[in-house]
Design an enzyme around this catalytic site. Sequence first.
Site, PDB file in Angstrom:
ATOM      1  N   THR A 208     -92.747 -47.257 -42.570  1.00  0.00           N
ATOM      2  CA  THR A 208     -91.868 -46.239 -42.834  1.00  0.00           C
ATOM      3  C   THR A 208     -92.460 -45.521 -44.151  1.00  0.00           C
ATOM      4  O   THR A 208     -93.192 -46.048 -45.020  1.00  0.00           O
ATOM      5  CB  THR A 208     -90.611 -46.897 -43.370  1.00  0.00           C
ATOM      6  OG1 THR A 208     -89.892 -47.689 -42.461  1.00  0.00           O
ATOM      7  CG2 THR A 208     -89.602 -45.792 -44.120  1.00  0.00           C
ATOM      8  N   ARG A 236     -80.647 -49.715 -31.970  1.00  0.00           N
ATOM      9  CA  ARG A 236     -80.982 -50.197 -33.145  1.00  0.00           C
ATOM     10  C   ARG A 236     -81.227 -49.066 -34.165  1.00  0.00           C
ATOM     11  O   ARG A 236     -82.205 -48.255 -34.004  1.00  0.00           O
ATOM     12  CB  ARG A 236     -82.011 -51.303 -33.370  1.00  0.00           C
ATOM     13  CG  ARG A 236     -81.980 -51.863 -34.798  1.00  0.00           C
ATOM     14  CD  ARG A 236     -83.289 -51.405 -35.559  1.00  0.00           C
ATOM     15  NE  ARG A 236     -83.419 -51.842 -36.644  1.00  0.00           N
ATOM     16  CZ  ARG A 236     -84.351 -51.616 -37.746  1.00  0.00           C
ATOM     17  NH1 ARG A 236     -84.906 -50.536 -37.579  1.00  0.00           N
ATOM     18  NH2 ARG A 236     -84.375 -52.336 -39.006  1.00  0.00           N
ATOM     19  N   ILE A 237     -80.585 -49.158 -35.320  1.00  0.00           N
ATOM     20  CA  ILE A 237     -80.703 -48.133 -36.676  1.00  0.00           C
ATOM     21  C   ILE A 237     -81.104 -48.941 -37.680  1.00  0.00           C
ATOM     22  O   ILE A 237     -80.231 -49.950 -37.866  1.00  0.00           O
ATOM     23  CB  ILE A 237     -79.652 -47.289 -36.719  1.00  0.00           C
ATOM     24  CG1 ILE A 237     -79.628 -46.326 -35.454  1.00  0.00           C
ATOM     25  CG2 ILE A 237     -79.940 -46.276 -38.035  1.00  0.00           C
ATOM     26  CD1 ILE A 237     -78.259 -45.526 -35.248  1.00  0.00           C
ATOM     27  N   GLY A 238     -82.289 -48.844 -38.559  1.00  0.00           N
ATOM     28  CA  GLY A 238     -82.439 -49.496 -39.717  1.00  0.00           C
ATOM     29  C   GLY A 238     -81.594 -48.785 -41.062  1.00  0.00           C
ATOM     30  O   GLY A 238     -80.839 -48.037 -40.879  1.00  0.00           O
ATOM     31  N   THR A 259     -88.426 -49.416 -48.096  1.00  0.00           N
ATOM     32  CA  THR A 259     -89.186 -49.741 -46.714  1.00  0.00           C
ATOM     33  C   THR A 259     -89.179 -51.168 -46.482  1.00  0.00           C
ATOM     34  O   THR A 259     -89.202 -51.723 -47.177  1.00  0.00           O
ATOM     35  CB  THR A 259     -90.477 -49.399 -46.608  1.00  0.00           C
ATOM     36  OG1 THR A 259     -91.466 -49.749 -45.592  1.00  0.00           O
ATOM     37  CG2 THR A 259     -91.576 -49.837 -47.869  1.00  0.00           C
ATOM     38  N   GLY A 262     -85.000 -53.673 -42.632  1.00  0.00           N
ATOM     39  CA  GLY A 262     -83.687 -52.651 -42.613  1.00  0.00           C
ATOM     40  C   GLY A 262     -82.230 -53.359 -42.943  1.00  0.00           C
ATOM     41  O   GLY A 262     -81.581 -53.117 -43.536  1.00  0.00           O
TER      42      GLY A 262
END
Length: 343
Positions: A208, A236-238, A259, A262
């Site tokens: 990231t 999936r979303i972090g 970073t 997540g």
Amino acid sequence: MFKTLFTAIATLSLGSTALAEEKKADSMEEKNWSLVIHGGAGVIKRERITAEKDAEVRAALNRALEAGSAILAQGGTSMDAVEAAVVVLEDDPNFNAGRGSVFTYKGRNEMDAAFMDGETREAGAVAGSTTTKNPIKLARAVKDESPHVLLSRDGANEFAVLRGLEQAGPQWFATDERYRQLEELKARQTGKDGDKVSYFDIDMKYGTVGAVAVDQGGNVAAGTSTGGLTGKRWGRIGDSPIIGAGTYADNRACAISATGAGEYYIRLGVAHEICARMRFKGEDAKTAADKVMEELGELGGTGGVIVAAPDGTFAWSFNTPGMYRGKANSAGVKMVGIYGDEE
């Protein structure tokens, strides 16, 4: 009479000199600025990185610092500096953002980004973007040109086109190395389909990117951009696009970009937690960041954060062997680092 006149003139002269010095001091104070960037944290050790890769990463970090610093030094805003720095990192395939984003389990590049202005606390974010060349620009456009904070997938793509942002096809984002990492991950999986360990990047190759800055006016801003986790599934979303988890900015405390793992950052609300400690406990940036990262580690999370405060101070903290990072300010500080022993 002449003595009285001389005394009056001298007093006026001293007063003018004092006022000039005060204005000069104010001017010098206004010129303070700082910028901190990161390109991911994880198992980053000297024995695992070739000399060529080391040089490439450092060169990219330096380019990002130069892009942001040039804006701040000329009196530009922290928001413009953050965007410029992140764009450089998004365009470099060494990082997991924009070009060079990791692949999902199904072999797609799905990118997340967030942007926040510390003066107004306005924010914009996108999740699952697939067509915008620079997701950080899309996140900023959401902040500036929409009534919303977070857009996702097809909606985010549609909004980007409506706003005239530069688009790119899958070939821009995809790299052979990222695809190789996906295939390696699949080959090494030990969990069953749907099991937690089956879709996490075992090597913790977090890439990231992010930037935080404070400009000459004392305003802070933060931006974060990522391709997420190698082999991620089910949309999936972090933490990166989650305001208060992976990205946050507030002139009353600081700007933060994170970073790492997540899911843990979301559970702890890492970015906002650091800001809250600085606001309500009076901790400096380094102390607050270290405390929150320690708590993150206790939960099982790994990664790092970068922090910039309105007074120009900055810090980073990470609980992994290394973090791609860099910092610069108006006092002449400029450095980039990769490994844990570099300061």
